[in-house]
Structure formats: structure tokens, C-alpha cells
Write an enzyme that holds these catalytic residues in place. Structure first.
Site, mmCIF file in Angstrom:
data_model
loop_
_atom_site.group_PDB
_atom_site.id
_atom_site.type_symbol
_atom_site.label_atom_id
_atom_site.label_comp_id
_atom_site.label_asym_id
_atom_site.label_seq_id
_atom_site.Cartn_x
_atom_site.Cartn_y
_atom_site.Cartn_z
ATOM 1 N N ARG A 92 71.724 135.927 64.170
ATOM 2 C CA ARG A 92 72.060 135.412 62.840
ATOM 3 C C ARG A 92 70.808 135.250 61.982
ATOM 4 N NH1 ARG A 92 74.854 130.547 63.952
ATOM 5 N NH2 ARG A 92 76.703 131.834 64.237
ATOM 6 N N HIS A 95 70.586 136.922 58.283
ATOM 7 C CA HIS A 95 70.379 136.091 57.098
ATOM 8 C C HIS A 95 69.036 136.387 56.425
ATOM 9 C CE1 HIS A 95 73.577 132.716 57.507
ATOM 10 N NE2 HIS A 95 73.998 133.815 58.117
ATOM 11 N N ASP A 96 68.089 136.911 57.170
ATOM 12 C CA ASP A 96 66.824 137.348 56.573
ATOM 13 C C ASP A 96 67.044 138.608 55.747
ATOM 14 O OD1 ASP A 96 64.132 137.761 55.948
ATOM 15 O OD2 ASP A 96 63.694 138.715 57.871
ATOM 16 N N VAL A 123 68.834 138.754 52.005
ATOM 17 C CA VAL A 123 68.331 138.053 50.824
ATOM 18 C C VAL A 123 67.419 138.961 49.995
ATOM 19 C CG1 VAL A 123 67.128 136.006 49.973
ATOM 20 C CG2 VAL A 123 68.599 135.852 51.979
ATOM 21 N N ASP A 138 62.204 140.558 55.673
ATOM 22 C CA ASP A 138 60.791 140.261 55.416
ATOM 23 C C ASP A 138 60.350 138.892 55.915
ATOM 24 O OD1 ASP A 138 62.131 138.619 53.672
ATOM 25 O OD2 ASP A 138 61.202 139.410 51.842
ATOM 26 N N ASN A 156 72.327 128.687 55.051
ATOM 27 C CA ASN A 156 71.356 128.504 56.135
ATOM 28 C C ASN A 156 71.282 127.078 56.666
ATOM 29 O OD1 ASN A 156 70.539 131.199 56.004
ATOM 30 N ND2 ASN A 156 68.945 130.771 54.500
ATOM 31 N N PRO A 214 76.773 136.611 53.033
ATOM 32 C CA PRO A 214 78.242 136.566 52.984
ATOM 33 C C PRO A 214 78.800 135.197 53.363
ATOM 34 C CG PRO A 214 77.496 138.540 54.122
ATOM 35 C CD PRO A 214 76.283 137.669 53.939
ATOM 36 N N HIS A 231 79.830 138.553 65.445
ATOM 37 C CA HIS A 231 80.506 137.279 65.682
ATOM 38 C C HIS A 231 81.212 137.243 67.030
ATOM 39 C CE1 HIS A 231 80.736 135.905 61.174
ATOM 40 N NE2 HIS A 231 79.532 135.790 61.708
ATOM 41 N N THR A 232 80.971 138.232 67.844
ATOM 42 C CA THR A 232 81.489 138.203 69.208
ATOM 43 C C THR A 232 80.699 137.235 70.079
ATOM 44 O OG1 THR A 232 82.141 139.555 71.110
ATOM 45 C CG2 THR A 232 80.054 140.113 70.069
ATOM 46 N N ASP A 291 84.523 133.652 69.108
ATOM 47 C CA ASP A 291 85.624 134.402 69.734
ATOM 48 C C ASP A 291 85.870 133.814 71.125
ATOM 49 O OD1 ASP A 291 83.896 135.573 71.607
ATOM 50 O OD2 ASP A 291 84.380 137.628 71.072
ATOM 51 N N THR A 298 85.055 134.779 74.066
ATOM 52 C CA THR A 298 83.966 134.908 75.048
ATOM 53 C C THR A 298 82.630 134.828 74.301
ATOM 54 O OG1 THR A 298 84.160 137.325 74.857
ATOM 55 C CG2 THR A 298 85.268 136.281 76.716
#
Length: 327
Positions: free
Chosen positions: A65, A69-70, A73, A77, A97, A167, A197-198, A247, A249
């Protein structure tokens, strides 16, 4: 007939062109970028990531993640690693964040280990995050891919862009497609990367509305009841403390995320939006029964995301401390 001065100017122009061309080519990302300057870099990062996941397996999802998230934007970087400061627009307190991104201390420890291996700050913080994300996925049973290297670290963050570009878990399919398109990513990338997201956990405040207010048209009633047992109906502090698996698992990188979507058991609205009669249904269905296809497309999309408009060459810097811009 050309004068001697003309030949001198021509020669000078050729030298400048040659140097600029060399610089342009050397500025490209390459999987072998550190082979000469720090040949032990990748092994050092892998060892550190494996050690962290032995202590806390959940950290694998957090490092994935952190990279995502880097990249969404400014570019990949390392901008989201910067701490707040008078002259720094830190992304750490941006809404996407503040309650979901962690692992900064892990990147700090990897930075220290790399400095020992390399004899100083040779590897950029941005590349550390990129490689750590890949190694985390592999450690949890997912695919591997060749990480392109040579990114430079940003000189600032952008909290406003973080709020806009990352998102939201409440987005619908139209919004998601447009959001990913802005990052140079297509519909297949959207579905494949959402498969991240697994693994991992999330705060129930991000799916309260879904489990309490949506109908069987979009969510499986039994799944909603299960999630309600550990998630209060109102937005309280407990809602952000209580965690739920993304999820069935959450410690294994597999295709269950997609199988859950087919059964209307997606945790986020943005996840279930991928399987509600839209253009992404076919990919979700395919990935739910074809792990090889998902792994291949996920790896490809991770490389594509990581290569979108990176800082290279003389842009940015190689931070000595990933939390601060060099003096």
C-alpha cells in the site's frame, strides 16, 4: 568553404549533443541500475523485508500500500515518506494516508541496512519502497517481477494531490476508471492492481455505510451480518480502531479477493464496483478462477505503474534520511 570557427562550433555542438544523449539514456530506469554501485542492494532489501514479515505478516500488505499511495500522487518518488516540516507539504496527514498507511519505520530500517551494504546512501528511498513492495508480495505467495530501478527522491510532497489522486474506497466504477487513466493505467491495470486487496486489513469506518445501508443487490446479506459483528453502525473512534480483513485469506496473496467480488462480498464499495454488471466483470470473473492470469497481469501492471513519469538522472535527490530532504 567553412571557416575554422564554424568547424569549432560544429564540433562543440556534436560534443554537447553526445553528452545530452548519454544523459538521456542513462536517466532511464533499469533493473541493473545498482549492479556496479551496490551489487548487494536487492538482497539486503529482501532480507530486511523477510525479517519484518516474520515479526508481523500484516506488514507485507502495508508495504504494498505504501508503494501504491506513493505512485498515485506525484510519481513513485518517495514523497509520502517525508515528515511534516515548515517547508514540506507532507502527505502523511492527507485523508487517504492518515488512517491507512504504515511501514515508514520499516523503510527507515532498510535504509540503514542498505547504507551499511552500499557504504552510504546509494539507493533512493523511492526504489527501496518499490522493491520492498515486490518482495512483500512474493513473501506472501504472490508473483515476482523485475523492478525497474534508478528512481530519484522528490524534494517535497503534495497533500492536496494525495487527497485528490489516491483512489477512495467509496468510488464507483466510472470514477475509478478515470482515476487510473490519469496515472497512465487502463481498465486491466485497474482490476489487476485492485487485486492487491487480497492481502491486508482495513478500518471498519471505511465500509460502515456499505454493510449497514446497502441492499442484497450489491452486498451478500450474510457477509454484511458477519462484518456488523465487529463494526459499529455509527462513525466512532472504535470504527477506526477495529480492523477487518480485505478478503477471506488476508495473509495469502491469492485470487480470493476476486472470488469474493463474484459473491458480492467485496469489503469496499470501490472493490465491489468492479463486479456489478460493468465493463470490468469479465476480468474479475477470469481472475477469480485463473491465478496464473491474475499473477501475470498484476506483475505487469505493477511495473507499468512504477515506471510512470519517474524522477531520474539529476532530478530530485537521493535522500540520506527518507523522512527528510537533504540539507
Amino acid at each position: 568553404m567553412r571557416s575554422r570557427g564554424s568547424f569549432s562550433l560544429l564540433a562543440l555542438s556534436l560534443v554537447v549533443f553526445s553528452l545530452s544523449t548519454t544523459a538521456a539514456f542513462s536517466a532511464k530506469l533499469s533493473p541493473n541500475f545498482y549492479d556496479k554501485t551496490c551489487p548487494g542492494a536487492l538482497a539486503t532489501i529482501k532480507s530486511a523485508v523477510d525479517a519484518e514479515l516474520m515479526r508481523q505478516q500484516r506488514m507485507g500488505a502495508s508495504l504494498l500500500r505504501l508503494f501504491f499511495h506513493d505512485c498515485f500522487v506525484q510519481t513513485c518518488d518517495g514523497s509520502n515518506l517525508l515528515d511534516p516540516a515548515p517547508d514540506i507539504d507532507s502527505e502523511k496527514n492527507a485523508i487517504p494516508n492518515a488512517f491507512s498507511v504504515r511501514g515508514y519505520d520499516v523503510i527507515d530500517r532498510i535504509r540503514l541496512e542498505l547504507d551499511k551494504t552500499c557504504g552510504g546512501p546509494v539507493v533512493s528511498c523511492a526504489d527501496i519502497v518499490a522493491v520492498a513492495a515486490r518482495d512483500s508480495v512474493v513473501a506472501l505467495g504472490g508473483p515476482s517481477w523485475e523492478v525497474q530501478l534508478g528512481r530519484r527522491d522528490s524534494l517535497n510532497g503534495n497533500s492536496t494531490l494525495a487527497d485528490i489522486n489516491i483512489p477512495s474506497p467509496f468510488m464507483n466504477l466510472t470514477e475509478l476508471i478515470a482515476n487510473f487513466k490519469n496515472q497512465g493505467l487502463d481498465i486491466q491495470d485497474l482490476v489487476a492492481l485492485s487485486g492487491g486487496h487480497t492481502i491486508g486489513l482495513t478500518h471498519c469506518g471505511l465500509f460502515q455505510n456499505r454493510i449497514y445501508n446497502e441492499t442484497s443487490a450489491t452486498i451478500d446479506p450474510a457477509f454484511a451480518r458477519l462484518r456488523k459483528k465487529h463494526c459499529p453502525p455509527t462513525a466512532t473512534l472504535a470504527a477506526f480502531v477495529e480492523l477487518a480483513p480485505l478478503d477471506s485469506t488476508p495473509r495469502q496473496f491469492d485470487t480470493n479477493f476476486f472470488s469474493n467480488l463474484v459473491q458480492k462480498k467485496g469489503l469496499f464499495d470501490s472493490d465491489q464496483a468492479l463486479y456489478l454488471g460493468g465493463v470490468t466483470d469479465g476480468l474479475v470473473k477470469r481472475y477469480s478462477t485463473n491465478q496464473e492470469a491474475f499473477f501475470k497481469d498484476f506483475a505487469r501492471s505493477m511495473v507499468k505503474m512504477g515506471n510512470f513519469k519517474p524522477l531520474t538522472g539529476n532530478e530530485g535527490q537521493i535522500r540520506n534520511n527518507c523522512r527528510k530532504v537533504n540539507p
